[in-house]
Structure formats: C-alpha cells, structure tokens
Scaffold this active site. Structure first.
Site, PDB file in Angstrom:
ATOM      1  N   ALA A  45       0.876  -1.253  -0.015  1.00 22.77           N
ATOM      2  CA  ALA A  45      -0.016   0.073   0.015  1.00 22.77           C
ATOM      3  C   ALA A  45       0.895   1.182  -0.087  1.00 22.77           C
ATOM      4  O   ALA A  45       0.610   2.316  -0.506  1.00 22.77           O
ATOM      5  CB  ALA A  45      -1.015   0.047   1.210  1.00 22.77           C
ATOM      6  N   GLU A  46       1.982   1.183   0.934  1.00 20.73           N
ATOM      7  CA  GLU A  46       2.708   2.377   0.922  1.00 20.73           C
ATOM      8  C   GLU A  46       4.173   1.922   0.959  1.00 20.73           C
ATOM      9  O   GLU A  46       4.624   0.935   1.724  1.00 20.73           O
ATOM     10  CB  GLU A  46       2.624   3.584   1.818  1.00 20.73           C
ATOM     11  CG  GLU A  46       1.530   4.536   1.556  1.00 20.73           C
ATOM     12  CD  GLU A  46      -0.034   3.802   2.085  1.00 20.73           C
ATOM     13  OE1 GLU A  46      -1.021   4.602   1.718  1.00 20.73           O
ATOM     14  OE2 GLU A  46       0.320   2.938   2.809  1.00 20.73           O
ATOM     15  N   THR A  47       5.221   2.632   0.577  1.00 17.13           N
ATOM     16  CA  THR A  47       6.641   2.554   0.744  1.00 17.13           C
ATOM     17  C   THR A  47       7.211   3.904   1.283  1.00 17.13           C
ATOM     18  O   THR A  47       6.821   4.953   0.622  1.00 17.13           O
ATOM     19  CB  THR A  47       7.300   1.921  -0.523  1.00 17.13           C
ATOM     20  OG1 THR A  47       6.842   0.849  -0.899  1.00 17.13           O
ATOM     21  CG2 THR A  47       8.778   1.859  -0.621  1.00 17.13           C
ATOM     22  N   PHE A  65       5.121   7.081  -0.746  1.00 17.74           N
ATOM     23  CA  PHE A  65       4.419   6.731  -2.001  1.00 17.74           C
ATOM     24  C   PHE A  65       3.639   5.269  -1.950  1.00 17.74           C
ATOM     25  O   PHE A  65       3.964   4.362  -1.362  1.00 17.74           O
ATOM     26  CB  PHE A  65       5.640   6.179  -3.091  1.00 17.74           C
ATOM     27  CG  PHE A  65       6.542   7.475  -3.524  1.00 17.74           C
ATOM     28  CD1 PHE A  65       6.275   8.027  -4.607  1.00 17.74           C
ATOM     29  CD2 PHE A  65       7.596   7.827  -2.660  1.00 17.74           C
ATOM     30  CE1 PHE A  65       7.277   9.117  -4.968  1.00 17.74           C
ATOM     31  CE2 PHE A  65       8.247   9.026  -2.886  1.00 17.74           C
ATOM     32  CZ  PHE A  65       8.261   9.501  -4.080  1.00 17.74           C
ATOM     33  N   HIS A  76      -0.385   4.852   8.849  1.00 20.94           N
ATOM     34  CA  HIS A  76       0.660   3.784   9.052  1.00 20.94           C
ATOM     35  C   HIS A  76       2.060   3.968   8.339  1.00 20.94           C
ATOM     36  O   HIS A  76       2.795   3.471   9.262  1.00 20.94           O
ATOM     37  CB  HIS A  76      -0.278   2.285   8.722  1.00 20.94           C
ATOM     38  CG  HIS A  76       0.228   1.874   7.384  1.00 20.94           C
ATOM     39  ND1 HIS A  76      -0.291   2.315   6.237  1.00 20.94           N
ATOM     40  CD2 HIS A  76       1.297   1.137   7.219  1.00 20.94           C
ATOM     41  CE1 HIS A  76       0.218   1.421   5.157  1.00 20.94           C
ATOM     42  NE2 HIS A  76       1.217   0.806   5.685  1.00 20.94           N
TER      43      HIS A  76
END
Length: 276
Positions: A45-47, A65, A76
């Site tokens: 979902a995100e980095t 991102f 999160h």
C-alpha cells in the site's frame, strides 16, 4: 548503491495481520521517478524513503509513495517510518518526542503506553455531507439511507467521508460496490467490549473499490469527528481489517478533540539491503 531496508507491520494485534510498510532508510540521491518505481515494485500500500530534514526542528524527513503516486501524509507509514528510524539508531532532538517532516508539514510523535503514536493533523474539511452524496454512499454500501446514523466530512488529506452505522455488526456485514469517494465507516461495539468501534476503509480504484486493512489517517479523522460530536470517549481502541482477514488495533487518546493521538504496535518483519 546498497541501501538499508526494512519492512514492518503496523497496527497488528496479531503479527503479520496489520498493515505492511516498506522503508528505505537512506533515500538521499534518489529521484522521484526512482522512488516511485521501487514503490510500485514492492506492491505494498505504501513505501517510504527517509531523508535528512530541511526543517530545523525535524528529526528526519519522509517521502511516502503508493504504487501509483506520492502522498503528503499517511498514518501507518508515519508510525512505521518512525519505528524504523529509531531502530536504525535515530536519536530525537528533543526528549520525549520525535518530529517527522513530510509533505503535509511537521508531524509530532511520542510513546503512549509503550506504543508509538502520532498527533492527528488538522482536518482540511469537516462538517455536513451533501445529502445527494450520502445517498450515493448508502447505495454503494448496499444499505438504506436510514441505516446511516450520521455522516460528516472527515478529510485530513485523502478526502475521507466518515459514516457512522448503528453497530459493529452492521459494519462487518457491508459488501460494498464501487464507492463514489473515500469512505470510512465505523460502528460501535457494545459497552464493555474490548474495542469501542469496528472501522472499515473503502477507496475507489479504477471503477471498483479496494479496502485498506488498517488506516491511520482515517482513524485519526474519525476520532476528531466522533469525539467532537460526543459519539466517542477517549481513550478507546478501534478494530479494523476484521472483515478481510486482518487483525488491526488502533489506540486513540486525546486531551481534546483538537489534540488527538493515534497509536499502535509496530513489528519489524524484514531487514536487509536493496540496490537502488
């Protein structure tokens, strides 16, 4: 160049059933395009990418991102990035708090009952939702308009509309079709239950709906709305992800509806190096 990398689980009540986050601990020298390409490759979902701060009071800077775009703030990734920074030896400038710099500005974090927590950013939009949109949301959730106890804009960046249903079971029973906007749904558990609310986050994506397993930004804005409206009392714990096989727990504490803190567990799952 080999760069330190970690993958963490954020908000889990059970390990590996929270929300996963990839963190590149040294993002210096990477272009936006390189960051976005790596975030797409992780398929999470995100980095996030940690960088030296530009604001004098900040401890570190983070860029966040999704697989498709950069976000100014997300919940999160904020907790997970702070956990990774501390675990890698980061030392806060001020005792008792960490200051994260991100696209949305400065975000303060601290430990509450042993868990990292971030201070909820101010809402950029609040107040009543247009009745036509509420009706469209009800239709997309497969419920009647009368099943919605209350609806408010609870937008701290992503565009959330907060929807309150009568109880947690009603939230768990939802089988949504394509939603018209980012919709966060909450329903209370009975008095004395382990959790105060069940929460679900529905996001439109290419003509369909995806559900986020555990969502810090949504729980932050829901808490601000529900506390201000007298529909919740802090501290409380919200459950999220139950309906899709996750086991998230979000801990809300507040000095006032304008001073809300969102916390949870963070577990390191993978450490190593990546070539970027």
């Amino acid at each position: 160049m080999l760069r330190a990398f970690t993958q963490v689980d954020v908000f889990p009540a059970t390990p590996y059933l929270g929300n996963a986050l990839a963190v590149v601990l040294d993002g210096e020298g990477l272009s936006t395009e390189e960051m976005q390409r790596f975030a797409k490759w992780t398929n999470l979902a995100e980095t996030t990418f940690l960088l030296p701060p530009t604001a004098p009071e900040a401890d570190y800077r983070v860029r966040i991102f999704t697989t498709e775009t950069e976000l100014p703030f997300a919940g999160h990734p904020t907790l997970g990035s702070c956990h990774a920074w501390l675990e890698a030896g980061g030392v806060p400038r001020a005792e008792g708090q960490i200051v994260q710099e991100c696209g949305a500005g400065l975000v303060r974090l601290r430990r509450i009952d042993g868990r990292l927590a971030f201070q909820a950013p101010p809402l950029v939009r609040s107040g009543p939702v247009e009745q036509e949109l509420v009706e469209r949301i009800a239709d997309s959730l497969g419920i009647e308009r009368g099943d919605i106890v209350a609806a408010e804009w609870a937008d701290n960046g992503p565009g959330w509309v907060g929807v309150l249903l009568a109880d947690a079971d009603s939230v768990l029973a939802l089988r949504p079709g394509p939603v018209p906007c980012e919709v966060g749904v909450a329903g209370p558990y009975p008095e004395g239950a382990t959790c105060a609310f069940e929460v679900r986050a529905f996001i439109p994506h290419r003509g369909s709906t995806v559900e986020d397993p555990v969502t810090g930004s949504l729980n932050a804005s829901l808490a601000q709305w529900l506390l201000r409206a007298g529909r919740a009392k802090a501290p409380y714990v919200a459950a999220q992800g139950t309906a899709i096989g996750y086991d998230g727990r979000i801990h809300i504490s507040a000095g006032s509806p304008d001073d809300v803190w969102v916390g949870g567990a963070v577990i390191t799952c993978v450490t190593g190096r990546v070539e970027l």
